[in-house]
Scaffold this motif. Structure first.
Motif, PDB file in Angstrom:
ATOM      1  N   THR A 303     -10.251  39.877  -6.538  1.00 55.95           N
ATOM      2  CA  THR A 303     -11.042  39.152  -7.534  1.00 55.95           C
ATOM      3  C   THR A 303     -10.924  39.754  -8.929  1.00 55.95           C
ATOM      4  OG1 THR A 303     -12.936  40.474  -6.762  1.00 55.95           O
ATOM      5  CG2 THR A 303     -12.725  38.236  -5.909  1.00 55.95           C
ATOM      6  N   THR A 304     -10.519  41.003  -9.031  1.00 58.99           N
ATOM      7  CA  THR A 304     -10.318  41.621 -10.348  1.00 58.99           C
ATOM      8  C   THR A 304      -8.994  41.163 -10.957  1.00 58.99           C
ATOM      9  OG1 THR A 304     -11.586  43.583  -9.704  1.00 58.99           O
ATOM     10  CG2 THR A 304     -10.112  43.794 -11.609  1.00 58.99           C
ATOM     11  N   ALA A 305      -7.947  41.157 -10.151  1.00 63.96           N
ATOM     12  CA  ALA A 305      -6.624  40.760 -10.629  1.00 63.96           C
ATOM     13  C   ALA A 305      -6.405  39.254 -10.548  1.00 63.96           C
ATOM     14  CB  ALA A 305      -5.546  41.466  -9.821  1.00 63.96           C
ATOM     15  N   SER A 306      -7.311  38.542  -9.851  1.00 67.75           N
ATOM     16  CA  SER A 306      -7.186  37.083  -9.651  1.00 67.75           C
ATOM     17  C   SER A 306      -5.845  36.727  -9.013  1.00 67.75           C
ATOM     18  CB  SER A 306      -7.354  36.336 -10.988  1.00 67.75           C
ATOM     19  OG  SER A 306      -8.635  36.555 -11.516  1.00 67.75           O
ATOM     20  N   GLN A 307      -5.544  37.420  -7.919  1.00 67.98           N
ATOM     21  CA  GLN A 307      -4.296  37.163  -7.210  1.00 67.98           C
ATOM     22  C   GLN A 307      -4.434  37.639  -5.767  1.00 67.98           C
ATOM     23  OE1 GLN A 307      -1.791  41.229  -8.358  1.00 67.98           O
ATOM     24  NE2 GLN A 307      -1.698  39.472  -9.756  1.00 67.98           N
ATOM     25  N   TRP A 308      -3.621  37.029  -4.899  1.00 66.14           N
ATOM     26  CA  TRP A 308      -3.530  37.523  -3.534  1.00 66.14           C
ATOM     27  C   TRP A 308      -2.728  38.817  -3.536  1.00 66.14           C
ATOM     28  CZ3 TRP A 308      -5.852  35.808   0.852  1.00 66.14           C
ATOM     29  CH2 TRP A 308      -6.496  34.568   0.776  1.00 66.14           C
ATOM     30  N   ARG A 309      -3.135  39.765  -2.689  1.00 65.92           N
ATOM     31  CA  ARG A 309      -2.461  41.051  -2.658  1.00 65.92           C
ATOM     32  C   ARG A 309      -2.314  41.570  -1.241  1.00 65.92           C
ATOM     33  NH1 ARG A 309      -4.452  45.080  -7.598  1.00 65.92           N
ATOM     34  NH2 ARG A 309      -3.346  43.980  -9.271  1.00 65.92           N
ATOM     35  N   THR A 310      -1.328  42.439  -1.060  1.00 62.93           N
ATOM     36  CA  THR A 310      -1.265  43.322   0.088  1.00 62.93           C
ATOM     37  C   THR A 310      -1.198  44.718  -0.496  1.00 62.93           C
ATOM     38  OG1 THR A 310      -0.075  43.948   2.088  1.00 62.93           O
ATOM     39  CG2 THR A 310       1.256  43.063   0.284  1.00 62.93           C
ATOM     40  N   GLY A 311      -2.226  45.516  -0.276  1.00 61.51           N
ATOM     41  CA  GLY A 311      -2.337  46.789  -0.977  1.00 61.51           C
ATOM     42  C   GLY A 311      -2.474  46.548  -2.468  1.00 61.51           C
ATOM     43  N   LEU A 312      -1.559  47.112  -3.258  1.00 60.02           N
ATOM     44  CA  LEU A 312      -1.577  46.927  -4.704  1.00 60.02           C
ATOM     45  C   LEU A 312      -0.553  45.908  -5.177  1.00 60.02           C
ATOM     46  CD1 LEU A 312      -1.884  50.679  -5.813  1.00 60.02           C
ATOM     47  CD2 LEU A 312      -3.721  48.990  -5.585  1.00 60.02           C
ATOM     48  N   SER A 313       0.174  45.319  -4.248  1.00 66.25           N
ATOM     49  CA  SER A 313       1.260  44.408  -4.612  1.00 66.25           C
ATOM     50  C   SER A 313       0.785  42.964  -4.699  1.00 66.25           C
ATOM     51  CB  SER A 313       2.386  44.499  -3.579  1.00 66.25           C
ATOM     52  OG  SER A 313       2.872  45.822  -3.496  1.00 66.25           O
ATOM     53  N   ASN A 314       1.242  42.253  -5.726  1.00 68.34           N
ATOM     54  CA  ASN A 314       0.950  40.827  -5.878  1.00 68.34           C
ATOM     55  C   ASN A 314       1.623  40.061  -4.743  1.00 68.34           C
ATOM     56  OD1 ASN A 314       0.578  38.179  -6.643  1.00 68.34           O
ATOM     57  ND2 ASN A 314       1.350  38.450  -8.733  1.00 68.34           N
ATOM     58  N   ALA A 315       0.823  39.308  -3.991  1.00 67.17           N
ATOM     59  CA  ALA A 315       1.359  38.567  -2.847  1.00 67.17           C
ATOM     60  C   ALA A 315       1.114  37.068  -2.981  1.00 67.17           C
ATOM     61  CB  ALA A 315       0.734  39.088  -1.554  1.00 67.17           C
ATOM     62  N   SER A 316       0.813  36.598  -4.184  1.00 72.78           N
ATOM     63  CA  SER A 316       0.478  35.190  -4.375  1.00 72.78           C
ATOM     64  C   SER A 316       1.615  34.258  -3.985  1.00 72.78           C
ATOM     65  CB  SER A 316       0.078  34.937  -5.832  1.00 72.78           C
ATOM     66  OG  SER A 316      -1.127  35.615  -6.140  1.00 72.78           O
ATOM     67  N   ASP A 317       2.867  34.748  -4.074  1.00 67.01           N
ATOM     68  CA  ASP A 317       4.018  33.905  -3.750  1.00 67.01           C
ATOM     69  C   ASP A 317       4.446  34.010  -2.292  1.00 67.01           C
ATOM     70  OD1 ASP A 317       4.226  32.851  -6.295  1.00 67.01           O
ATOM     71  OD2 ASP A 317       5.579  34.425  -7.004  1.00 67.01           O
ATOM     72  N   VAL A 318       3.740  34.833  -1.528  1.00 66.70           N
ATOM     73  CA  VAL A 318       4.045  34.913  -0.095  1.00 66.70           C
ATOM     74  C   VAL A 318       3.697  33.577   0.548  1.00 66.70           C
ATOM     75  CG1 VAL A 318       3.329  35.975   2.086  1.00 66.70           C
ATOM     76  CG2 VAL A 318       3.740  37.398   0.069  1.00 66.70           C
ATOM     77  N   THR A 319       4.568  33.099   1.437  1.00 63.70           N
ATOM     78  CA  THR A 319       4.347  31.786   2.034  1.00 63.70           C
ATOM     79  C   THR A 319       3.898  31.880   3.489  1.00 63.70           C
ATOM     80  OG1 THR A 319       6.663  31.586   2.708  1.00 63.70           O
ATOM     81  CG2 THR A 319       6.040  30.659   0.563  1.00 63.70           C
ATOM     82  N   ILE A 320       3.103  30.883   3.874  1.00 62.61           N
ATOM     83  CA  ILE A 320       2.831  30.649   5.286  1.00 62.61           C
ATOM     84  C   ILE A 320       3.908  29.673   5.746  1.00 62.61           C
ATOM     85  CG2 ILE A 320       1.228  29.689   6.967  1.00 62.61           C
ATOM     86  CD1 ILE A 320      -1.049  30.440   5.130  1.00 62.61           C
TER      87      ILE A 320
END
Length: 349
Positions: A303-320
């Protein structure tokens, strides 16, 4: 996890007359075809466990509108009465013939409920949907997938005389308690123990756990209709308790993978989506499994970075991946909610 391939060779869209509750309406059928779900083989002593969701639907049995319909409650269940006879009594009920009613327009499009009774001019649902129904509502009536209709004769999985030697399919209930089934090749039926389970229902969007006992991969070919409207599935929660709840569920569309950023799972409202946070410890999480190894990677909405993450990495482009089931972990004391999954495809008409 699974890998799916969707064939457009059999896809078509045609204009047909559907008898609506207020007369005849012209509608376009959903495109149909098939998808292939690949279940990985067992390569070590460990279980070869694949999580899947059925990315196709059975063909609608009926589609119409609620124009001039009357909504009432029958023992806490919605009863929709139409001004004329449009059904056959018990058309949508009975063992092996269970159907569900699904809204196809409005803010709650995708919401569905089992039809527990129907007369010539009415349907009674398992739930109270009066708050989301209106005379402007349109709907469809669709038969549920069952083990025998989705996976006829085992559906490509290895059968046997017991769950010990056969491949198995596990279906989870709202408390994430699984019941395991296998295809009994001698009896020619799906079973749990000695009980015939051919007519066990697989709810829309519900994840299955497939355990493969053989060293080679298996292909499950699923033929049906392509879902084109918004889909809604229930995510478990603990309204009055403190337990963490789990849901194996999928974005059940065969034509497109979905990014975490686009799946509508985080809405900023705990009553309609997962709860975010600054770490996976505090936030609700989504686990996506590697199709080749079965190993899961866990993601949360920061919620601070406004993005999906795994650990500290931006994961917003990870797909299901298409047809994949994921594990949603809802942390303690957070209520269940309906996940409205945005439509990833354009209508093929």
């Amino acid at each position: 996890m699974n890998i799916t391939r969707f064939s457009l060779a059999a896809v078509f869209a045609s204009s047909v007359l559907l008898t609506g509750a207020n007369g005849q309406t012209t509608a376009t059928t959903d495109p149909v075809g098939f998808t292939t779900i690949t279940v990985r083989g067992k390569t070590t002593a460990a279980k070869a466990f694949t999580t899947v969701v059925l990315p196709m639907e059975r063909a609608d049995a009926y589609a119409g509108a609620c124009s001039d319909a009357v909504f009432s409650l029958d023992a806490g269940r919605t009863k929709i009465t139409f001004p004329s006879n449009v059904f056959t009594a018990n058309q949508f009920t009975g063992t092996g013939n269970q159907h569900y009613f699904r809204l196809s327009n409005g803010d709650n499009a995708g919401e569905f409920s089992t039809i527990v009774a129907n007369t010539e001019n009415s349907v009674t649902l398992a739930d109270d949907l009066n708050v989301v129904l209106a005379t402007t509502s349109t709907f469809s009536v669709t038969p549920y997938w069952t083990l025998s209709t989705a996976l006829p004769a085992g559906g490509g999985l290895q059968g046997g005389t017991s769950a010990t030697g056969a491949d198995t399919a596990t279906i989870y209930n709202a408390n994430f308690v699984g019941t395991t089934y296998f295809y009994n090749s001698t009896a020619g039926q799906w079973r749990t123990g000695l009980s015939n389970s051919d007519n066990v229902i697989i709810p829309p969007g519900s994840g299955l756990g497939i355990e493969r006992k053989q060293p080679t991969a298996a292909n499950i070919v699923l033929a049906g209709s392509v879902p084109l409207g918004t889909s809604a599935v229930d995510v478990n929660g603990s309204s009055s308790g403190s337990a963490t709840k789990y849901t194996l569920v999928g974005s059940a569309y065969p034509l497109a993978s979905k990014r975490l950023a686009d799946i509508g799972l985080y809405t900023g409202d705990a009553s309609t989506g997962v709860v975010g946070g600054t770490s996976a410890t505090a936030a609700d999480t989504v686990t996506i499994f590697n199709p080749a190894t079965g190993v899961g990677a866990t993601y949360f909405y920061n919620t601070t970075a406004s993005q999906w993450r795994t650990g500290l990495s931006n994961a917003s482009d990870v797909t299901i991946p298409e047809g994949a089931a994921v594990l949603i972990t809802r942390k303690s004391g957070r209520s269940p909610f309906a996940w409205y999954i945005p439509q990833p495809t354009m209508a093929l008409n």
